[in-house]
Design an enzyme around this catalytic site. Structure first.
Site, PDB file in Angstrom:
ATOM      1  N   ASP A   1      -3.940  -7.694   3.159  1.00  0.00           N
ATOM      2  CA  ASP A   1      -2.933  -7.708   2.085  1.00  0.00           C
ATOM      3  C   ASP A   1      -2.770  -9.071   1.433  1.00  0.00           C
ATOM      4  OD1 ASP A   1      -2.318  -5.042   2.939  1.00  0.00           O
ATOM      5  OD2 ASP A   1      -1.080  -5.905   4.513  1.00  0.00           O
TER       6      ASP A   1
ATOM      7  N   HIS B   1      -5.503  -1.237  -2.158  1.00  0.00           N
ATOM      8  CA  HIS B   1      -4.985  -2.062  -3.232  1.00  0.00           C
ATOM      9  C   HIS B   1      -4.459  -1.163  -4.333  1.00  0.00           C
ATOM     10  CE1 HIS B   1      -9.467  -2.262  -3.166  1.00  0.00           C
ATOM     11  NE2 HIS B   1      -9.270  -1.539  -4.230  1.00  0.00           N
TER      12      HIS B   1
HETATM   13  P1  IMP Z   1      -6.685   0.299  11.894  1.00  0.00           P
HETATM   14  O1  IMP Z   1      -7.621  -0.543  11.084  1.00  0.00           O
HETATM   15  O2  IMP Z   1      -6.085   1.452  11.109  1.00  0.00           O
HETATM   16  O3  IMP Z   1      -7.258   0.705  13.197  1.00  0.00           O
HETATM   17  O4  IMP Z   1      -5.413  -0.624  12.266  1.00  0.00           O
HETATM   18  C1  IMP Z   1      -5.510  -1.730  13.140  1.00  0.00           C
HETATM   19  C2  IMP Z   1      -4.551  -2.842  12.720  1.00  0.00           C
HETATM   20  O5  IMP Z   1      -5.025  -3.445  11.525  1.00  0.00           O
HETATM   21  C3  IMP Z   1      -3.123  -2.369  12.391  1.00  0.00           C
HETATM   22  O6  IMP Z   1      -2.211  -3.386  12.749  1.00  0.00           O
HETATM   23  C4  IMP Z   1      -3.138  -2.203  10.889  1.00  0.00           C
HETATM   24  O7  IMP Z   1      -1.850  -2.322  10.342  1.00  0.00           O
HETATM   25  C5  IMP Z   1      -4.024  -3.366  10.507  1.00  0.00           C
HETATM   26  N1  IMP Z   1      -4.756  -3.181   9.246  1.00  0.00           N
HETATM   27  C6  IMP Z   1      -5.933  -2.560   9.076  1.00  0.00           C
HETATM   28  N2  IMP Z   1      -6.324  -2.645   7.793  1.00  0.00           N
HETATM   29  C7  IMP Z   1      -5.408  -3.370   7.151  1.00  0.00           C
HETATM   30  C8  IMP Z   1      -5.292  -3.833   5.793  1.00  0.00           C
HETATM   31  O8  IMP Z   1      -6.143  -3.616   4.929  1.00  0.00           O
HETATM   32  N3  IMP Z   1      -4.159  -4.558   5.521  1.00  0.00           N
HETATM   33  C9  IMP Z   1      -3.242  -4.848   6.466  1.00  0.00           C
HETATM   34  N4  IMP Z   1      -3.326  -4.458   7.731  1.00  0.00           N
HETATM   35  C10 IMP Z   1      -4.398  -3.717   8.075  1.00  0.00           C
END
Ligand code: IMP
Length: 452
Positions: free
Chosen positions: A18, A46
């Site tokens: 982000d 996004h």
């Molecule tokens: P996952 O990628 O859905 O397995 O999530 C794993 C961790 O990464 C969690 O804490 C999510 O909130 C964070 N996360 C994954 N992708 C993003 C992103 O694009 N922006 C912010 N946090 C992310």
């Protein structure tokens, strides 16, 4: 990198996602022939504004909005085909036809419904302290299948595997049984609808599937220039992030070799994107987090709510220890420091310059999440600024205190700040130094903007 040509470039996040990577990619796109995603999946997000309309993209590379750019989804991306088709249809309904310019690697893996169900059930079953706070988009379970191999489904299988539907049905069935045994609930897996999803993916995406590795190599050989768009953020990297509170892929330039099949040594420019403060969604250590009015003010002013899940983001001061570490991992050549306008109105602004742990001073992040959870940030405060920055277009017109803040970050991170963000619009950007040659703000116009 070839003299006289623009270098192949990577845009990556220096935090926990982000950071505003989408905005930087959008600014750079007109200078490139191809834009490539190489990691993650629909966990990224996004917000894109086309004219007056706003909608969220999760899988399509940001560059797909630029008519002359070929958008590539590389081998390292885990693709939820139904989510991807949804994004393509939503854009088509607004007159943006992306299918002719989209290429999906035949080596990329498919996220299917059972991956998402498993992601949700595992999170629900975990106790509060070990919950990762995933986006529930099936990312971890799909990458696990990729490593397990026998239960993985790739795009090439859609075109070439005889009996794929039967194999998918068998995987879905056995996953249901496994989830029932583990969580007492696997019934939400609908085998028939998963097989239909696979058929729909084959029918709708068939013409987009190709050998993107070869495409990138041939394009580079022929003088084409390539922009790599990392998803998530360096501090979420599977190997180098705040493990286990990370995502399941390689989230920086080092992931280009793995996730795009493109030699990282051919990439000459690595732009690290950071906000002028820090944010994080989901669980995990966050040394500079502000659980007070200041954190609330940053959240409100910066509209810090997740694009993918809508969750409020945790907010805190800029962490130069984490940022420098992330930058060095990615071989960062330029910093894009965004959201300076969000910090207007604070009497003083803080920057973390070290961590203290059990009487010791740490200048790089520790590997252990529990140690990182326990560190005390050493915060250096600098005078803030009250001016509205959103109308400023020249670096020298920024308030002196804002320039001092940027200079301090440059010194602490050790990299020039080449892009300064003073608002969400494309035009609300100041470009300095060598990147001024790549980014022509006047040519871009104000109509489309991207935020994260
Ligand atoms: P996952 O990628 O859905 O397995 O999530 C794993 C961790 O990464 C969690 O804490 C999510 O909130 C964070 N996360 C994954 N992708 C993003 C992103 O694009 N922006 C912010 N946090 C992310």
């Amino acid at each position: 990198m070839t003299t006289g040509r623009r270098p192949h470039t990577c845009v990556f996040g220096l935090g926990w996602g982000d950071e505003g990577k989408g905005k930087v990619v959008d600014l750079l796109c007109p200078a490139f022939d191809l834009v490539v995603r190489f990691n993650g999946g629909a966990n990224a997000g996004h917000t894109v504004c086309v004219g007056d309309e706003t909608f969220a993209l999760h899988l399509l590379p940001t560059g797909v909005l630029h008519d002359d750019v070929i958008a590539v989804i590389g081998p390292g991306v885990v693709v939820d085909p139904i989510a991807l088709i949804g994004e393509m249809d939503a854009l088509a309904a607004r007159g943006v036809e992306v299918a002719p310019r989209l290429r999906i690697s035949d080596r990329a893996h498919l996220v299917l419904q059972y991956h998402k169900v498993e992601d949700q059930l595992a999170e629900q079953a975990a106790d509060r302290d070990s919950r990762i706070g995933t986006t529930a988009r099936g990312i971890g379970p799909c990458y696990a299948d990729k490593m397990r191999r026998s239960t993985a489904v790739r795009f090439t299988d859609l075109l070439h595997e005889v009996g794929l539907d039967d194999r998918v049905a068998a995987i879905a069935e056995s996953r249901r049984a496994a989830l029932c045994a583990t969580y007492g609930d696997g019934g939400v897996i609908d085998v028939e609808s998963i097989v239909k999803d696979v058929a729909l993916a084959r029918e709708r995406l068939r013409d987009n599937i190709c050998d993107t590795t070869r495409l990138l190599h041939e394009s580079a050989d022929g003088g084409g220039t390539i922009l790599f768009e990392a998803a998530n953020g360096m501090l979420l990297d599977i190997d180098h992030g705040t493990y286990p509170f990370v995502t399941s892929s390689s989230t920086g330039p080092h992931g280009i070799g793995v996730g795009a099949g493109f030699p990282p040594t051919w990439v000459g420019c690595a732009i690290g994107v950071a906000k002028a403060y820090s944010t994080r969604v989901g669980s995990g250590p966050f040394a500079t987090e502000l659980c007070d009015d200041i954190g609330d003010r940053i959240r409100k002013r910066g509209k810090e709510f997740g694009t993918t899940t809508g969750r409020p983001r945790r907010c805190g001061w800029f962490d130069s220890i984490a940022c420098r570490y992330a930058g060095r991992l990615g071989g960062v050549t330029d910093l894009a420091l965004l959201h300076l306008d969000t910090l207007s109105g604070f009497e003083e602004v803080g920057v973390c310059v070290a961590y203290r742990y059990e009487g010791e001073t740490l200048t790089t992040p520790p590997a252990s999440a529990s140690v990182l959870e326990a560190v005390e940030p050493v915060i250096e405060f600098m005078p803030g600024w009250c001016e509205d920055l959103q109308g400023i277009r020249n670096f020298d017109d920024l308030p002196q205190n804002t320039r001092n803040y940027i200079d301090r970050i440059e010194t602490l991170v050790g990299v020039p700040v080449s892009i300064v963000g003073v608002g969400p619009e494309r035009s609300q950007t100041i470009v300095r130094g060598r990147l001024a040659d790549m980014i022509d703000l006047k040519r871009l116009g104000p109509a489309t903007h991207v935020t994260q």
